[in-house]
Design an enzyme around this catalytic site. Structure first.
Site, PDB file in Angstrom:
ATOM      1  N   TYR A  98       0.867  -1.182   0.000  1.00 33.16           N
ATOM      2  CA  TYR A  98       0.000   0.000   0.000  1.00 33.16           C
ATOM      3  C   TYR A  98       0.899   1.226   0.000  1.00 33.16           C
ATOM      4  O   TYR A  98       1.515   1.533   1.020  1.00 33.16           O
ATOM      5  CB  TYR A  98      -0.907  -0.062   1.227  1.00 33.16           C
ATOM      6  CG  TYR A  98      -1.866   1.088   1.433  1.00 33.16           C
ATOM      7  CD1 TYR A  98      -2.083   2.069   0.473  1.00 33.16           C
ATOM      8  CD2 TYR A  98      -2.586   1.173   2.623  1.00 33.16           C
ATOM      9  CE1 TYR A  98      -2.968   3.107   0.688  1.00 33.16           C
ATOM     10  CE2 TYR A  98      -3.487   2.207   2.846  1.00 33.16           C
ATOM     11  CZ  TYR A  98      -3.677   3.166   1.876  1.00 33.16           C
ATOM     12  OH  TYR A  98      -4.547   4.191   2.091  1.00 33.16           O
TER      13      TYR A  98
ATOM     14  N   LYS B  42      -1.742  -1.239  -3.865  1.00 35.08           N
ATOM     15  CA  LYS B  42      -2.659  -0.111  -3.933  1.00 35.08           C
ATOM     16  C   LYS B  42      -1.805   1.148  -3.900  1.00 35.08           C
ATOM     17  O   LYS B  42      -0.976   1.313  -3.006  1.00 35.08           O
ATOM     18  CB  LYS B  42      -3.628  -0.113  -2.748  1.00 35.08           C
ATOM     19  CG  LYS B  42      -4.491   1.147  -2.660  1.00 35.08           C
ATOM     20  CD  LYS B  42      -5.268   1.216  -1.354  1.00 35.08           C
ATOM     21  CE  LYS B  42      -6.014   2.539  -1.232  1.00 35.08           C
ATOM     22  NZ  LYS B  42      -6.708   2.687   0.085  1.00 35.08           N
TER      23      LYS B  42
END
Length: 292
Positions: A133, A161
């Site tokens: 992330y 992400k």
């Protein structure tokens, strides 16, 4: 396991005493599943994960897993400053049947690149798909592309992400990783553009405000109907202007409250609640939001 589609970075509904409002949480999950979302991500940034103890985080993950009961995919946010705590949370996610975990770079005391490689390789011992992330605004560091590429090639990471908000960063992650590596934008304003460059979905706060429309955008984009999809993208971009009213995620929580009619409550201290003027501004925006 491969991930694709629209995932909601769940806010955490709270009571006035700042405990979890499970009645509201279950209602939120049901609404999102009814809206066709492909998955949910509890205990991420929007979920205020640093405001909760490790025990609370595990109970929240358990509660979400129990309620969705396989009706949609579950990716649990398990980031922590240390490898040991992150691994414990990651193993717990595996134990409760999560489909994957999402992990930021460690923060405060920042590891070297060798430390990052070691960190994610240790987490892989939990035997559950890991999505890195990248959120430099929160961690103070960007996940280096060559590190992501190396971890992707060896199978340590299943995806990433990216919440840098920089379209080119998303494109580079897509270009420098294997075809089956998942790249999700985490900033709603570049969702359609990211999909045009090869992203297979996104983790999007607006999916809790207009879930059916965000799923529709995804379906249209996958079909190459970009002009029609862009009409929805414009609406997403307008909503983002209200997501960051006040101290995040206060604005997002109020948007969800107004749009779905389920009270998400205020963020936990020291995160400030919205003023009445800010709440009214969001309320008026939702009332006037027109989507065919």
């Amino acid at each position: 396991m491969s991930f694709e589609g629209v995932f909601a970075p769940l806010v955490t509904p709270l009571l006035p005493n700042y405990e979890v409002n499970w009645e509201a949480f279950r209602a939120l999950l049901d609404k999102l599943i009814e809206g066709g979302l492909h998955g949910v991500v509890p205990m991420g940034t929007a979920g205020e994960f640093p405001m909760f103890t490790t025990d609370e985080r595990m109970k929240i993950a358990e509660g979400v897993a129990d309620h969705i009961n396989g009706r949609t995919k579950l990716i649990v946010g398990t980031a922590a400053p240390s490898t040991n705590e992150t691994l414990m949370l990651t193993k717990h996610a595996k134990d409760i049947g999560a489909d994957g975990v999402m992990v930021t770079n460690p923060w405060y005391l920042k590891p070297s690149e060798e430390g990052l490689l070691w960190h994610y390789r240790e987490l892989a011992k939990a035997d559950i798909p890991i999505l890195a992330y990248n959120i430099p605004s929160a961690t103070g560091s960007t996940m280096p592309v060559h590190i992501v590429s190396k971890l992707a090639e060896e199978g340590t990471l299943a995806g990433i992400k990216d919440s840098s908000g920089v379209l080119n960063q998303v494109i580079i992650y897509i270009r420098e990783t294997p075809r089956d590596f998942v790249v999700f934008p985490g900033i709603d304003t570049i969702f359609l553009a990211s999909m045009m460059h090869g992203a297979v979905g996104g983790v999007l706060g607006t999916s809790m405000v207009i879930p059916k429309k965000v799923v529709e955008l995804y379906v249209l984009a996958r079909a190459g109907k970009y002009e029609i999809a862009n009409e929805i993208q414009v609406a997403l971009s307008a909503i983002i202007g209200y997501v960051f009213i006040g101290v995040f995620p206060a604005g997002l929580k109020q948007l969800v409250t107004e749009a779905l009619g389920i009270d998400m409550g205020d963020p936990r201290p020291p995160l400030s609640p919205l003023s009445e003027e800010q709440r009214q501004k969001i309320s008026e925006f939702i009332k006037n939001l027109q989507l065919e």
